[in-house]
Design a protein around this motif. Structure first.
Motif, mmCIF file in Angstrom:
data_model
loop_
_atom_site.group_PDB
_atom_site.id
_atom_site.type_symbol
_atom_site.label_atom_id
_atom_site.label_comp_id
_atom_site.label_asym_id
_atom_site.label_seq_id
_atom_site.Cartn_x
_atom_site.Cartn_y
_atom_site.Cartn_z
ATOM 1 N N GLU A 1 10.122 -100.998 6.932
ATOM 2 C CA GLU A 1 10.673 -100.634 8.242
ATOM 3 C C GLU A 1 9.807 -99.612 8.961
ATOM 4 O O GLU A 1 9.727 -99.606 10.192
ATOM 5 C CB GLU A 1 12.096 -100.095 8.083
ATOM 6 C CG GLU A 1 13.128 -101.111 7.642
ATOM 7 C CD GLU A 1 13.111 -101.364 6.139
ATOM 8 O OE1 GLU A 1 12.231 -100.805 5.459
ATOM 9 O OE2 GLU A 1 13.980 -102.110 5.645
ATOM 10 N N ALA A 2 9.149 -98.733 8.207
ATOM 11 C CA ALA A 2 8.323 -97.702 8.841
ATOM 12 C C ALA A 2 7.126 -98.300 9.565
ATOM 13 O O ALA A 2 6.614 -97.702 10.519
ATOM 14 C CB ALA A 2 7.849 -96.693 7.796
ATOM 15 N N TRP B 1 11.538 -101.715 -4.566
ATOM 16 C CA TRP B 1 10.553 -100.643 -4.540
ATOM 17 C C TRP B 1 10.124 -100.401 -3.094
ATOM 18 O O TRP B 1 9.899 -101.333 -2.334
ATOM 19 C CB TRP B 1 9.327 -101.011 -5.380
ATOM 20 C CG TRP B 1 9.572 -101.068 -6.860
ATOM 21 C CD1 TRP B 1 10.504 -101.824 -7.511
ATOM 22 C CD2 TRP B 1 8.869 -100.337 -7.859
ATOM 23 N NE1 TRP B 1 10.442 -101.627 -8.859
ATOM 24 C CE2 TRP B 1 9.433 -100.712 -9.116
ATOM 25 C CE3 TRP B 1 7.826 -99.419 -7.848
ATOM 26 C CZ2 TRP B 1 8.989 -100.191 -10.310
ATOM 27 C CZ3 TRP B 1 7.381 -98.893 -9.039
ATOM 28 C CH2 TRP B 1 7.960 -99.277 -10.258
ATOM 29 N N ASN B 2 10.015 -99.135 -2.754
ATOM 30 C CA ASN B 2 9.550 -98.729 -1.420
ATOM 31 C C ASN B 2 8.418 -97.729 -1.573
ATOM 32 O O ASN B 2 8.519 -96.791 -2.357
ATOM 33 C CB ASN B 2 10.682 -98.103 -0.609
ATOM 34 C CG ASN B 2 11.896 -99.000 -0.483
ATOM 35 O OD1 ASN B 2 12.931 -98.713 -1.049
ATOM 36 N ND2 ASN B 2 11.766 -100.081 0.271
ATOM 37 N N MET B 3 7.363 -97.949 -0.811
ATOM 38 C CA MET B 3 6.201 -97.055 -0.870
ATOM 39 C C MET B 3 5.968 -96.414 0.493
ATOM 40 O O MET B 3 6.078 -97.077 1.530
ATOM 41 C CB MET B 3 4.945 -97.809 -1.304
ATOM 42 C CG MET B 3 3.696 -96.914 -1.342
ATOM 43 S SD MET B 3 2.179 -97.845 -1.693
ATOM 44 C CE MET B 3 2.461 -98.296 -3.398
ATOM 45 N N GLY B 4 5.672 -95.126 0.468
ATOM 46 C CA GLY B 4 5.298 -94.412 1.674
ATOM 47 C C GLY B 4 3.973 -93.701 1.481
ATOM 48 O O GLY B 4 3.253 -93.929 0.507
ATOM 49 N N VAL C 1 9.094 -89.334 11.906
ATOM 50 C CA VAL C 1 9.903 -90.048 10.921
ATOM 51 C C VAL C 1 9.041 -91.031 10.138
ATOM 52 O O VAL C 1 9.145 -91.148 8.908
ATOM 53 C CB VAL C 1 11.070 -90.764 11.624
ATOM 54 C CG1 VAL C 1 11.829 -91.654 10.640
ATOM 55 C CG2 VAL C 1 12.027 -89.752 12.253
ATOM 56 N N THR C 2 8.167 -91.743 10.850
ATOM 57 C CA THR C 2 7.286 -92.709 10.184
ATOM 58 C C THR C 2 6.399 -92.027 9.153
ATOM 59 O O THR C 2 6.118 -92.592 8.087
ATOM 60 C CB THR C 2 6.415 -93.430 11.225
ATOM 61 O OG1 THR C 2 7.263 -94.063 12.191
ATOM 62 C CG2 THR C 2 5.532 -94.481 10.572
ATOM 63 N N LEU D 1 8.934 -95.895 3.494
ATOM 64 C CA LEU D 1 9.296 -97.274 3.835
ATOM 65 C C LEU D 1 8.129 -98.022 4.466
ATOM 66 O O LEU D 1 8.332 -98.913 5.289
ATOM 67 C CB LEU D 1 10.504 -97.286 4.789
ATOM 68 C CG LEU D 1 11.811 -96.720 4.241
ATOM 69 C CD1 LEU D 1 12.853 -96.613 5.345
ATOM 70 C CD2 LEU D 1 12.324 -97.580 3.100
ATOM 71 N N TRP D 2 6.914 -97.674 4.076
ATOM 72 C CA TRP D 2 5.758 -98.363 4.632
ATOM 73 C C TRP D 2 5.588 -99.748 4.010
ATOM 74 O O TRP D 2 5.115 -100.666 4.669
ATOM 75 C CB TRP D 2 4.502 -97.524 4.422
ATOM 76 C CG TRP D 2 4.404 -96.357 5.357
ATOM 77 C CD1 TRP D 2 5.304 -95.352 5.510
ATOM 78 C CD2 TRP D 2 3.347 -96.082 6.279
ATOM 79 N NE1 TRP D 2 4.880 -94.453 6.460
ATOM 80 C CE2 TRP D 2 3.680 -94.870 6.944
ATOM 81 C CE3 TRP D 2 2.142 -96.713 6.603
ATOM 82 C CZ2 TRP D 2 2.862 -94.303 7.924
ATOM 83 C CZ3 TRP D 2 1.321 -96.141 7.569
ATOM 84 C CH2 TRP D 2 1.680 -94.958 8.229
#
Length: 219
Positions: free
Chosen positions: A158-159, A40-43, A20-21, A26-27
């Motif tokens: 959250e990740a 903004w969310n970055m993965g 999932v991570t 969601l990093w």
């Protein structure tokens, strides 16, 4: 058996959390001061923008070579961790006491458990390294004094925390499985010794083995 069940449960939780991570964007999180209703969310694979209405727009990263070094290496390490976690769970499952696989070969079961525990421990390390690296760079950028204060800063997503838990679960599960393999090897009952017939002395002082069928012939 309890240690093996606990280790297997931790390993499975860690592997699922690591997968999932790897793929959730969601990093890192970024809240804009000018528009607080836009997040903004970055993965590792894409950047997503969540707006007030709940609309989420995602865009994949550009070229792999154009990514920062920590994202490039984190992609590779997380994919390796997912593969190692799956392999470790399969090896350890074959070595569990409750499974009939290799039931007549306790030594092979012990080796499978040790190998599965070692692979799971390696998967835990390859999860913790990229997550911690990205978190470290996030902290450096957040406290960078050369950047004006009005510029928005990325924060932990959250990740990041899920990845830390995943790495810890994988490492703990692998350690429990490896220790349970060692404990089962020390408590295995010894192999029964072959039955030796009784020994009696013959007339000449020599030792003769008595066979049950011929025991009544000896005077």
């Amino acid at each position: 058996a309890k240690a093996q069940a606990g280790g297997m449960l931790l390993a499975l939780l860690g592997w699922v959390s690591s997968c999932v991570t790897t793929f959730v964007p969601l990093w890192k999180n970024l809240n804009l001061d000018l528009n607080e209703l836009e997040v903004w969310n970055m993965g590792l694979w894409q950047v997503c923008i969540t707006q007030e209405e709940g609309v989420v727009e995602c865009q994949a990263h550009g070229s792999f070579l154009a990514l920062p070094p920590e994202l490039r290496i984190s992609r590779l390490l997380m994919c390796i961790s997912n593969g190692l976690g799956l392999l470790g769970c399969l090896l350890a499952a074959l070595g569990l006491e409750g499974w009939r696989a290799c039931e007549d070969k306790p030594g092979q079961k012990q080796r499978l458990l040790l190998a599965g525990g070692a692979v799971l421990g390696t998967a835990g390390i390859t999860t913790l390294v990229p997550v911690s690296w990205v978190a470290y760079n996030t902290v450096l950028d957040f406290w960078d004094e050369t950047v004006p204060d009005i510029v928005p800063r990325w924060e932990f997503g959250e990740a990041t925390f899920l990845g830390w838990f995943a790495g810890a679960f994988l490492a703990a599960g692998g350690m429990l499985l490896a220790c349970s393999a060692r404990s089962t090897s020390t408590t295995m009952p010894p192999a029964p010794a072959g039955h030796q017939p009784p020994i009696t002395r013959g007339p000449a002082g020599g030792h003769h083995h008595l066979h049950p069928k011929n025991a009544d012939l000896v005077i």
